[in-house]
Design a protein around this motif. Structure first.
Motif, short mmCIF file in Angstrom:
data_model
loop_
_atom_site.label_atom_id
_atom_site.label_comp_id
_atom_site.label_asym_id
_atom_site.label_seq_id
_atom_site.Cartn_x
_atom_site.Cartn_y
_atom_site.Cartn_z
N LEU A 37 39.02 78.45 57.96
CA LEU A 37 39.95 78.47 59.09
C LEU A 37 40.31 79.90 59.50
CD1 LEU A 37 42.31 75.52 58.10
CD2 LEU A 37 40.61 75.55 59.94
N ARG A 40 37.29 81.47 61.23
CA ARG A 40 37.15 80.99 62.61
C ARG A 40 38.16 81.70 63.51
NH1 ARG A 40 37.66 74.77 64.29
NH2 ARG A 40 39.72 75.07 63.38
N LYS A 41 39.37 81.85 63.05
CA LYS A 41 40.40 82.53 63.84
C LYS A 41 39.99 83.97 64.16
CE LYS A 41 45.37 83.28 63.92
NZ LYS A 41 46.63 83.02 63.23
N HIS A 46 31.96 79.35 63.49
CA HIS A 46 32.32 78.28 64.43
C HIS A 46 32.05 76.94 63.78
CE1 HIS A 46 32.68 75.84 68.00
NE2 HIS A 46 31.54 75.28 67.64
N GLU A 48 33.26 72.50 64.69
CA GLU A 48 34.03 71.56 65.51
C GLU A 48 35.19 70.98 64.71
OE1 GLU A 48 33.58 70.97 68.76
OE2 GLU A 48 31.88 72.35 68.78
N GLY A 49 36.28 70.67 65.39
CA GLY A 49 37.42 70.02 64.76
C GLY A 49 38.49 71.01 64.36
N GLU A 50 39.67 70.47 64.13
CA GLU A 50 40.81 71.31 63.74
C GLU A 50 40.84 71.59 62.24
OE1 GLU A 50 43.07 72.77 65.80
OE2 GLU A 50 41.66 72.09 67.33
N MET A 51 40.42 70.61 61.43
CA MET A 51 40.49 70.71 59.98
C MET A 51 39.21 70.12 59.41
SD MET A 51 42.00 71.63 57.33
CE MET A 51 43.75 71.79 57.17
N ASP A 57 33.88 65.11 56.67
CA ASP A 57 33.27 66.17 57.48
C ASP A 57 32.07 66.84 56.82
OD1 ASP A 57 35.13 65.89 59.59
OD2 ASP A 57 36.59 67.08 58.48
#
Length: 69
Positions: A37, A40-41, A46, A48-51, A57
């Motif tokens: 996370l 990515r920030k 990269h 897909e998805g928030e978590m 996943d």
């Protein structure tokens, strides 16, 4: 990227499925999702998805966007 777990994505960038990465990294640290996370920030990876959740996943592709010097 270690080719026995990763591959070249459609755009030629290194990529790996979350499940494969999780299985390899879990023996090193239980903080993989937090690291991803933050990466990515910062625009380093990269996906897909928030978590990301183990099991659900496992087939989410994580693509390396750039190497951090």
């Amino acid at each position: 990227m270690n080719e026995d777990i990763g591959r070249s994505g459609g755009d030629g960038r290194p990529a790996v499925d979350f499940g494969t990465l999780f299985e390899r990294y879990v023996t090193i640290s239980d903080k993989l999702v937090g690291v991803l996370l933050r990466a990515r920030k910062q625009g380093l990876v990269h996906f897909e998805g928030e978590m990301l959740w183990q099991g659900r996943d496992d087939h989410v592709v994580i693509t390396l966007l750039q190497l951090h010097a």
